[in-house]
Write a protein that holds these residues in place. Structure first.
Motif, mmCIF file in Angstrom:
data_model
loop_
_atom_site.group_PDB
_atom_site.id
_atom_site.type_symbol
_atom_site.label_atom_id
_atom_site.label_comp_id
_atom_site.label_asym_id
_atom_site.label_seq_id
_atom_site.Cartn_x
_atom_site.Cartn_y
_atom_site.Cartn_z
ATOM 1 N N PHE A 1 -10.342 23.131 38.968
ATOM 2 C CA PHE A 1 -9.780 23.412 37.013
ATOM 3 C C PHE A 1 -8.886 24.015 36.834
ATOM 4 O O PHE A 1 -8.628 25.018 37.452
ATOM 5 C CB PHE A 1 -11.389 23.390 37.267
ATOM 6 N N ALA A 2 -8.457 23.630 36.034
ATOM 7 C CA ALA A 2 -7.359 23.994 35.583
ATOM 8 C C ALA A 2 -7.983 23.973 33.884
ATOM 9 O O ALA A 2 -7.280 23.007 32.973
ATOM 10 C CB ALA A 2 -5.945 22.889 35.491
ATOM 11 N N PRO A 3 -7.992 24.961 33.271
ATOM 12 C CA PRO A 3 -8.365 24.880 31.809
ATOM 13 C C PRO A 3 -7.145 24.573 31.113
ATOM 14 O O PRO A 3 -6.026 25.175 31.468
ATOM 15 C CB PRO A 3 -8.903 26.864 31.555
ATOM 16 N N MET A 4 -7.351 24.430 29.753
ATOM 17 C CA MET A 4 -6.439 24.355 29.244
ATOM 18 C C MET A 4 -6.164 24.912 27.532
ATOM 19 O O MET A 4 -7.585 23.827 27.035
ATOM 20 C CB MET A 4 -5.954 22.453 28.856
ATOM 21 N N TYR A 5 -5.707 25.320 26.936
ATOM 22 C CA TYR A 5 -6.061 26.463 26.123
ATOM 23 C C TYR A 5 -4.396 25.474 24.700
ATOM 24 O O TYR A 5 -3.386 25.321 24.755
ATOM 25 C CB TYR A 5 -5.756 27.475 26.657
ATOM 26 N N ALA A 6 -5.175 25.657 23.343
ATOM 27 C CA ALA A 6 -4.434 25.569 21.873
ATOM 28 C C ALA A 6 -2.806 26.547 23.221
ATOM 29 O O ALA A 6 -2.225 25.912 22.005
ATOM 30 C CB ALA A 6 -5.287 25.548 21.000
ATOM 31 N N THR A 7 -3.273 27.922 22.667
ATOM 32 C CA THR A 7 -1.785 28.602 22.822
ATOM 33 C C THR A 7 -1.104 29.145 23.650
ATOM 34 O O THR A 7 -0.428 28.794 24.052
ATOM 35 C CB THR A 7 -1.970 29.581 22.274
ATOM 36 N N GLY A 8 -1.719 27.838 25.247
ATOM 37 C CA GLY A 8 -1.043 28.052 26.276
ATOM 38 C C GLY A 8 -1.243 28.999 27.306
ATOM 39 O O GLY A 8 -1.808 29.331 28.430
ATOM 40 N N ALA A 9 -2.435 30.389 26.060
ATOM 41 C CA ALA A 9 -2.814 31.076 26.902
ATOM 42 C C ALA A 9 -4.314 30.966 27.354
ATOM 43 O O ALA A 9 -4.963 30.543 26.351
ATOM 44 C CB ALA A 9 -2.375 32.283 26.398
ATOM 45 N N GLU A 30 0.452 27.124 40.982
ATOM 46 C CA GLU A 30 1.494 26.595 40.142
ATOM 47 C C GLU A 30 2.116 25.833 39.958
ATOM 48 O O GLU A 30 1.986 26.072 38.579
ATOM 49 C CB GLU A 30 2.641 27.881 40.388
ATOM 50 N N ALA A 31 2.091 24.824 40.491
ATOM 51 C CA ALA A 31 2.792 23.871 39.810
ATOM 52 C C ALA A 31 1.584 22.999 39.024
ATOM 53 O O ALA A 31 1.684 22.459 37.660
ATOM 54 C CB ALA A 31 3.013 22.699 41.051
ATOM 55 N N LEU A 32 -0.009 23.153 39.324
ATOM 56 C CA LEU A 32 -0.880 22.233 38.109
ATOM 57 C C LEU A 32 -0.894 23.404 37.580
ATOM 58 O O LEU A 32 -1.380 22.686 36.261
ATOM 59 C CB LEU A 32 -2.523 23.062 38.937
ATOM 60 N N GLN A 33 -1.265 24.862 37.423
ATOM 61 C CA GLN A 33 -0.884 25.516 36.615
ATOM 62 C C GLN A 33 0.466 24.715 35.045
ATOM 63 O O GLN A 33 -0.091 25.495 34.038
ATOM 64 C CB GLN A 33 -0.559 27.153 36.877
ATOM 65 N N MET A 34 1.109 25.058 35.571
ATOM 66 C CA MET A 34 2.201 24.701 34.957
ATOM 67 C C MET A 34 1.768 23.254 34.285
ATOM 68 O O MET A 34 1.756 23.432 32.392
ATOM 69 C CB MET A 34 3.496 24.180 36.024
ATOM 70 N N TYR A 35 1.494 22.511 35.277
ATOM 71 C CA TYR A 35 0.961 20.732 34.066
ATOM 72 C C TYR A 35 0.272 21.417 33.443
ATOM 73 O O TYR A 35 0.067 20.559 32.299
ATOM 74 C CB TYR A 35 1.156 20.154 35.652
ATOM 75 N N ALA A 36 -0.936 22.002 33.668
ATOM 76 C CA ALA A 36 -2.117 22.138 32.848
ATOM 77 C C ALA A 36 -1.769 23.034 31.060
ATOM 78 O O ALA A 36 -1.657 21.883 29.680
ATOM 79 C CB ALA A 36 -3.231 23.043 32.951
ATOM 80 N N PHE A 37 -0.628 23.614 31.440
ATOM 81 C CA PHE A 37 -0.189 24.239 30.114
ATOM 82 C C PHE A 37 0.319 22.907 29.563
ATOM 83 O O PHE A 37 0.838 23.078 28.056
ATOM 84 C CB PHE A 37 1.241 25.037 30.698
ATOM 85 N N GLN A 38 1.579 22.082 30.216
ATOM 86 C CA GLN A 38 2.478 21.042 29.437
ATOM 87 C C GLN A 38 1.339 20.158 28.811
ATOM 88 O O GLN A 38 1.342 19.715 27.831
ATOM 89 C CB GLN A 38 3.282 20.724 30.426
ATOM 90 N N ALA A 39 -0.007 19.347 29.929
ATOM 91 C CA ALA A 39 -1.167 18.634 28.971
ATOM 92 C C ALA A 39 -1.581 19.501 27.803
ATOM 93 O O ALA A 39 -1.600 18.801 26.752
ATOM 94 C CB ALA A 39 -2.172 18.292 30.446
ATOM 95 N N ALA A 40 -1.431 20.537 27.267
ATOM 96 C CA ALA A 40 -2.431 21.228 26.487
ATOM 97 C C ALA A 40 -2.092 21.010 25.515
ATOM 98 O O ALA A 40 -2.050 20.251 24.540
ATOM 99 C CB ALA A 40 -2.325 22.563 26.680
ATOM 100 N N ILE A 41 -0.131 21.150 25.340
ATOM 101 C CA ILE A 41 0.783 20.917 24.225
ATOM 102 C C ILE A 41 0.359 19.669 24.154
ATOM 103 O O ILE A 41 0.232 19.145 22.486
ATOM 104 C CB ILE A 41 2.140 21.400 24.593
#
Length: 545
Positions: free
Chosen positions: A138-146, A172-183
């Motif tokens: 699972f890759a959680p997505m947060y509103a602030t990226g954190a 790391e790639a999946l984590q970065m993608y989840a961060f951008q997806a949240a944005i």
């Protein structure tokens, strides 16, 4: 050990990741964005299945998008899993950075919860990092990226194409993608909310033309300032319309306001804040110019009104007068740095002002800053051009120096920062005889007399009790002596309190500040000179008696 092919695999993955992230920002609606997130994992990150679970207003998570298997998509899309079940999964998962991994050996306890899922049976892994069909990632997505921000949703992935659990780079790639997806999801949600608001407004206008009049009245007669400004293009920020409250606040007619943009009216020190606020559609506290040349503190909030097809069009700006609150904040800051009885700077503020004039210039016998820099350069260190510009290690700093010679020497003409330490003589007896009320009145009057006896720019502070300190810059020794005499003569005349005349004397000690000293060292020097003077005067008094 990394094989020769792995850097090329990483580079290819990075290119794919860059491409799918770029595609996130091209979606026009929230639904398109969610599907683009799911498709990007399958197309760019090497997984066969991807699911986007989005947090609903009630807190539960709904399967909002799926990619990789049409049968599974039809089976679980739109189904809802409880927030508690999801929290349990994220809590029990093994932390891979921001990701959560649950091995097939532990995930069986989740088979009967209400989270929509797909899984199949499979044989035991043949090697350590082989992916099992019941593994969960699972890759959680947060509103602030954190992780401390609001949870927007969770990306679930399955079946890596290489059949292995992802390594450090894949994680790391999946984590970065989840961060951008949240944005991207946050932005799409904001756009969707704005678009829905515009659709509702259009429908209301079609159904009832009076809605325009209602808006006009709400805008014009709002108790706080309102403005509409252009956004984008050559006229970006130009004010199109203002209400009466804003015109009254700034003392400018509406016709004149239309000649300005907010950047024309903002205080020069706040222009950066304004530009950031305009770009982000956020809020800021800044100063706007009135017609009379004064400035008023306001809270400025921007709403970016966007067109569904063309993007941002203009800013709806709410301007609230916060002058009174800012004044209270300044008053609180003043109370923290000033004596409550006399209104003079207190001990902490005195030390701060004194320390601001004193750098850590080396004492005699210590190497200078230039010598230290030269030695550092010889050992290969470089501190940049600022260090080269500083002639003594302090760029643009004017060193504080003290006049040479003893107390009775001829004035050598050097001007320095004089520190006059004043202790009241006879104050304790006034307190003992007439009470603290009279003592407080005496301190207030002494503070007034000292303040009137110095120049603008000099500092008169109350150190505590009946001790005062005067900082007077640009004085020679003779000047400082003359100032001490004038201040002593100003204190000596009787002070009337409640119809009673009382007298206090004053002893002054003159110290000199120079770079290399601390504030406490300077004050101690002046204090010691004051006690020397007081003892000398006491001896003279006994001899005269």
């Amino acid at each position: 050990m990394e094989t020769e092919s792995e850097p090329y695999v990483r580079l290819a993955t990075l290119r794919q990741l860059h491409q799918v992230v770029a595609e996130l920002n091209t979606a026009r609606s929230l639904a398109d964005t969610l599907q683009t997130v799911a498709d990007g994992i399958v197309n760019g990150l090497g997984y066969e299945l991807a699911c986007v679970n989005l947090v609903r207003p009630d807190g539960d998570l709904v399967v909002a998008a799926f990619a990789g298997n049409s049968s599974a998509e039809a089976l679980i899309t739109g189904r809802v899993g409880s927030r508690d079940a999801w929290e349990r999964r994220l809590a029990m998962g093994e932390a891979w950075g921001a990701l959560r991994f649950i091995s097939y050996t532990e995930g069986w306890v989740l088979d009967d919860d209400d989270v929509p899922q797909w899984y199949t049976e499979g044989p035991e892994p043949r090697f350590e990092d082989e992916w099992h069909p019941s593994d969960r990632l699972f890759a959680p997505m947060y509103a602030t990226g954190a992780a401390g921000g609001e949870l927007l949703g969770v990306i679930s992935v399955d079946r890596p194409r290489n059949g292995r659990r992802p390594g450090a780079w894949g994680r790391e790639a999946l984590q970065m993608y989840a961060f951008q997806a949240a944005i991207a999801i946050s932005n799409a949600r904001l756009r969707a909310n704005m678009q829905r608001a515009l659709v509702r407004l259009e429908r209301e206008q079609q159904a009832l033309r009076a809605s325009e009049e209602s808006f006009r009245q709400a805008f014009e007669y709002a108790p706080s300032g309102m403005a509409i400004a252009e956004m984008g293009g050559d006229q970006h920020g130009r004010i199109l319309r203002t209400n009466d409250a804003l015109c009254r606040l700034l003392g400018r007619p509406a016709s004149a306001m239309r000649r300005y943009s907010f950047s024309d009216l903002v205080h020069p020190e706040d222009i950066g804040t304004l530009l950031r606020t305009s770009a982000e559609g956020g809020r800021a506290e800044l100063r706007l110019a009135r017609r009379d040349g004064t400035y008023v503190w306001v809270s400025l909030r921007n709403s970016v009104v966007a067109d569904a097809a063309d993007g941002p069009r203009f800013l709806l700006t709410h301007v609230e007068d916060i002058e009174e609150r800012k004044r209270r904040e300044l008053q609180l800051a003043h109370r923290a740095s000033h004596d409550s009885l006399t209104g003079l700077p207190n001990s902490a503020e005195l030390r701060a002002r004194l320390s601001a004039r004193l750098c850590r210039r080396p004492h005699a016998g210590q190497p200078s800053a230039v010598d230290s820099l030269d030695a550092a350069y010889e050992h290969g260190f470089d501190f940049g051009p600022a260090a080269h510009r500083a002639d003594d290690g302090f760029d643009h700093h004017v060193h504080t120096v003290a006049p040479e010679g003893g107390e009775n020497d001829v004035d050598d003409g050097t001007k320095g920062l004089a520190v006059l330490f004043c202790d009241l003589d006879g104050f304790k007896s006034i307190n003992d005889r007439f009470g603290h009320h009279t003592g407080d009145a005496v301190l207030i009057e002494v503070a007034r007399r000292l303040t009137h006896g110095v120049r603008d720019g000099d500092t008169v502070a109350r150190l505590g009790g009946d001790e005062f300190v005067v900082l007077a810059d640009g004085l020679g020794r003779a000047d400082a002596q003359d100032l001490a005499v004038r201040l002593r003569n100003a204190i000596i005349p009787p002070i009337r309190v409640d119809g009673r005349a009382v007298r206090v004397g004053a002893s002054f000690g003159i110290g000199w500040a120079h770079c290399g000293m601390s504030a406490d060292e300077v004050l101690h020097s002046a204090d010691q000179r004051m006690y020397v003077e007081k003892r000398s005067r006491a001896k003279q008094h006994r001899r005269a008696g």
